[in-house]
Scaffold this active site. Sequence first.
Site, PDB file in Angstrom:
ATOM      1  N   CYS A 238       0.826  -1.212   0.000  1.00 42.82           N
ATOM      2  CA  CYS A 238       0.000   0.000   0.000  1.00 42.82           C
ATOM      3  C   CYS A 238       0.858   1.259   0.000  1.00 42.82           C
ATOM      4  CB  CYS A 238      -0.929   0.000   1.200  1.00 42.82           C
ATOM      5  SG  CYS A 238      -2.026  -1.425   1.221  1.00 42.82           S
TER       6      CYS A 238
ATOM      7  N   HIS B  23      -3.273   7.108   2.568  1.00 40.70           N
ATOM      8  CA  HIS B  23      -3.677   5.841   1.960  1.00 40.70           C
ATOM      9  C   HIS B  23      -5.111   5.541   2.377  1.00 40.70           C
ATOM     10  CE1 HIS B  23      -4.070   1.740   0.914  1.00 40.70           C
ATOM     11  NE2 HIS B  23      -3.828   1.260   2.111  1.00 40.70           N
TER      12      HIS B  23
ATOM     13  N   ASN C 167     -10.283  -0.122  -0.599  1.00 39.09           N
ATOM     14  CA  ASN C 167      -8.837   0.023  -0.388  1.00 39.09           C
ATOM     15  C   ASN C 167      -8.136  -0.609  -1.589  1.00 39.09           C
ATOM     16  OD1 ASN C 167      -6.154  -0.561   0.254  1.00 39.09           O
ATOM     17  ND2 ASN C 167      -6.565  -0.917   2.417  1.00 39.09           N
TER      18      ASN C 167
HETATM   19  C1  LIG Z   1     -10.868  -5.137   9.664  1.00 42.87           C
HETATM   20  C2  LIG Z   1     -11.536  -4.348  10.789  1.00 42.87           C
HETATM   21  C3  LIG Z   1     -12.628  -3.444  10.200  1.00 42.87           C
HETATM   22  C4  LIG Z   1     -12.166  -5.325  11.759  1.00 42.87           C
HETATM   23  O1  LIG Z   1     -12.704  -4.607  12.827  1.00 42.87           O
HETATM   24  P1  LIG Z   1     -12.354  -5.040  14.318  1.00 42.87           P
HETATM   25  O2  LIG Z   1     -13.157  -4.189  15.205  1.00 42.87           O
HETATM   26  O3  LIG Z   1     -10.874  -5.037  14.466  1.00 42.87           O
HETATM   27  O4  LIG Z   1     -12.896  -6.525  14.292  1.00 42.87           O
HETATM   28  P2  LIG Z   1     -12.552  -7.722  15.239  1.00 42.87           P
HETATM   29  O5  LIG Z   1     -11.782  -8.716  14.443  1.00 42.87           O
HETATM   30  O6  LIG Z   1     -11.946  -7.261  16.553  1.00 42.87           O
HETATM   31  O7  LIG Z   1     -13.978  -8.253  15.529  1.00 42.87           O
HETATM   32  C5  LIG Z   1     -14.971  -7.459  16.216  1.00 42.87           C
HETATM   33  C6  LIG Z   1     -16.303  -8.096  16.026  1.00 42.87           C
HETATM   34  O8  LIG Z   1     -16.731  -7.943  14.647  1.00 42.87           O
HETATM   35  C7  LIG Z   1     -16.992  -9.244  14.090  1.00 42.87           C
HETATM   36  N1  LIG Z   1     -16.560  -9.213  12.687  1.00 42.87           N
HETATM   37  C8  LIG Z   1     -15.307  -9.370  12.206  1.00 42.87           C
HETATM   38  N2  LIG Z   1     -15.323  -9.245  10.870  1.00 42.87           N
HETATM   39  C9  LIG Z   1     -16.601  -9.004  10.516  1.00 42.87           C
HETATM   40  C10 LIG Z   1     -17.242  -8.781   9.297  1.00 42.87           C
HETATM   41  N3  LIG Z   1     -16.580  -8.773   8.139  1.00 42.87           N
HETATM   42  N4  LIG Z   1     -18.575  -8.566   9.305  1.00 42.87           N
HETATM   43  C11 LIG Z   1     -19.279  -8.557  10.457  1.00 42.87           C
HETATM   44  N5  LIG Z   1     -18.716  -8.763  11.659  1.00 42.87           N
HETATM   45  C12 LIG Z   1     -17.394  -8.981  11.681  1.00 42.87           C
HETATM   46  C13 LIG Z   1     -16.190 -10.213  14.914  1.00 42.87           C
HETATM   47  O9  LIG Z   1     -16.771 -11.502  14.874  1.00 42.87           O
HETATM   48  C14 LIG Z   1     -16.295  -9.605  16.293  1.00 42.87           C
HETATM   49  O10 LIG Z   1     -17.561  -9.938  16.852  1.00 42.87           O
HETATM   50  P3  LIG Z   1     -17.734 -10.165  18.446  1.00 42.87           P
HETATM   51  O11 LIG Z   1     -17.389  -8.832  19.077  1.00 42.87           O
HETATM   52  O12 LIG Z   1     -19.161 -10.518  18.566  1.00 42.87           O
HETATM   53  O13 LIG Z   1     -16.763 -11.239  18.800  1.00 42.87           O
HETATM   54  C15 LIG Z   1     -10.525  -3.467  11.563  1.00 42.87           C
HETATM   55  O14 LIG Z   1      -9.632  -4.257  12.303  1.00 42.87           O
HETATM   56  C16 LIG Z   1      -9.749  -2.596  10.662  1.00 42.87           C
HETATM   57  O15 LIG Z   1     -10.294  -1.707  10.054  1.00 42.87           O
HETATM   58  N6  LIG Z   1      -8.424  -2.800  10.582  1.00 42.87           N
HETATM   59  C17 LIG Z   1      -7.570  -2.063   9.712  1.00 42.87           C
HETATM   60  C18 LIG Z   1      -7.646  -2.687   8.405  1.00 42.87           C
HETATM   61  C19 LIG Z   1      -7.074  -1.847   7.346  1.00 42.87           C
HETATM   62  O16 LIG Z   1      -7.382  -0.706   7.216  1.00 42.87           O
HETATM   63  N7  LIG Z   1      -6.189  -2.432   6.587  1.00 42.87           N
HETATM   64  C20 LIG Z   1      -5.570  -1.803   5.515  1.00 42.87           C
HETATM   65  C21 LIG Z   1      -4.188  -1.470   5.863  1.00 42.87           C
HETATM   66  S1  LIG Z   1      -3.288  -1.351   4.417  1.00 42.87           S
END
Ligand SMILES: CC(C)(COP(=O)(O)OP(=O)(O)OC[C@H]1O[C@@H](n2cnc3c(N)ncnc32)[C@H](O)[C@@H]1OP(=O)(O)O)[C@@H](O)C(=O)NCCC(=O)NCCS
Length: 332
Positions: free
Chosen positions: A119, A257, A288
């Site tokens: 990225c 980004h 993204n």
């Molecule tokens: C990916 C992202 C949105 C996930 O969100 P998060 O809050 O970290 O998610 P978690 O893995 O901790 O899970 C939180 C809850 O959401 C749920 N969940 C995870 N993915 C899910 C999805 N795609 N749809 C619905 N629910 C989801 C999980 O099961 C969990 O549920 P629970 O609280 O009942 O156990 C977040 O981590 C994020 O934005 N990270 C950065 C990613 C990014 O920008 N990457 C690019 C960098 S180049």
Amino acid sequence: MLTEQGETYAGILGIGAYRPKRLVPNAEIVDAIDSSDEWIQQRSGIKTRRFADDSETVVAMSVAASRDALAAAGVDPRQVDCVILATVSHLLQTPSAATAVAHELGTDQAAAFDISAACAGFCHAVALGADLVRGGSARHVLVIGVERLSDITSPTDRGTAFIFADGAGAAVIGPSDTPAIGPVVWGSDGEPKQYDLIRQREDWRDVLVADEPVMPHLTMQGNEVFRWASFSMAKVALQALDRAGVTVDELDCFVPHQANNRITDAMARAMKLPPHVRIARDIVDSGNTSAASIPLALERMIRDGEAKSGDVALLIAFGAGLSYAAQVVTIP
Ligand SMILES: CC(C)(COP(=O)(O)OP(=O)(O)OC[C@H]1O[C@@H](n2cnc3c(N)ncnc32)[C@H](O)[C@@H]1OP(=O)(O)O)[C@@H](O)C(=O)NCCC(=O)NCCS
């Protein structure tokens, strides 16, 4: 021995973009990952993204974006001395996509090579391009960020399927009368834990010996990436401003980004960006697009009148590696 004499200053002369034709709303993604439109919008800001069809290859999208950038810059393809193409989704190990792009554009056998900085690729390429112009190795450098992440994203992976998308953006870098590309602040953290945060899940050699070979896909530990990007990258962005001698009050546009709108918000808060700074939000309907996200966002802001010629913009890109790069640029 004689040495090259370069330009005093380099700048971005023109920007172009190619967005694949097919719009993919969240509704098309959610069933395979047991998610919802509301959850995706709330956690990432994404409403729709674009997926490339078979004809919209890495090379074809790059050529289209580059033609736009060259036209905007008023630079003929034969004036391009070097093509730098940043991508992680050109699925041929060799040759590079850049040589095919240089040929299709009609450059006069310009030097051409790909770089892999995920990225962060586009900002790496801008730094290289500016230094080539200043060092005298090239007068016009075409830099491209392009991805077909839909090829390497599993539609059933809950952590990535709703995030990654396809597209291409390009910029022409050349001589400038004033300093128009500031010093780059860049770096990496390849410590094993960080190295694994965003990566191709399987090594190709493991895939080939598997009983049921699968296409290697991207995997991401979203939580850790979120924390790293939100806190560490704001500091890098402020360093880039400092190195360019620009204060947040003098900034017109912030073009991070397009990883996730919540990361963008956290960075803007940490940097204490004043309300007049216009912030790129192309992720809402582009997703993204990794190396393509910053030039796509820039093109969008220029087209919508949010970024005007002469505006001062801060670019910062970060991702797998981990790797990052940031610089201040003047909008062409
Ligand atoms: C990916 C992202 C949105 C996930 O969100 P998060 O809050 O970290 O998610 P978690 O893995 O901790 O899970 C939180 C809850 O959401 C749920 N969940 C995870 N993915 C899910 C999805 N795609 N749809 C619905 N629910 C989801 C999980 O099961 C969990 O549920 P629970 O609280 O009942 O156990 C977040 O981590 C994020 O934005 N990270 C950065 C990613 C990014 O920008 N990457 C690019 C960098 S180049």
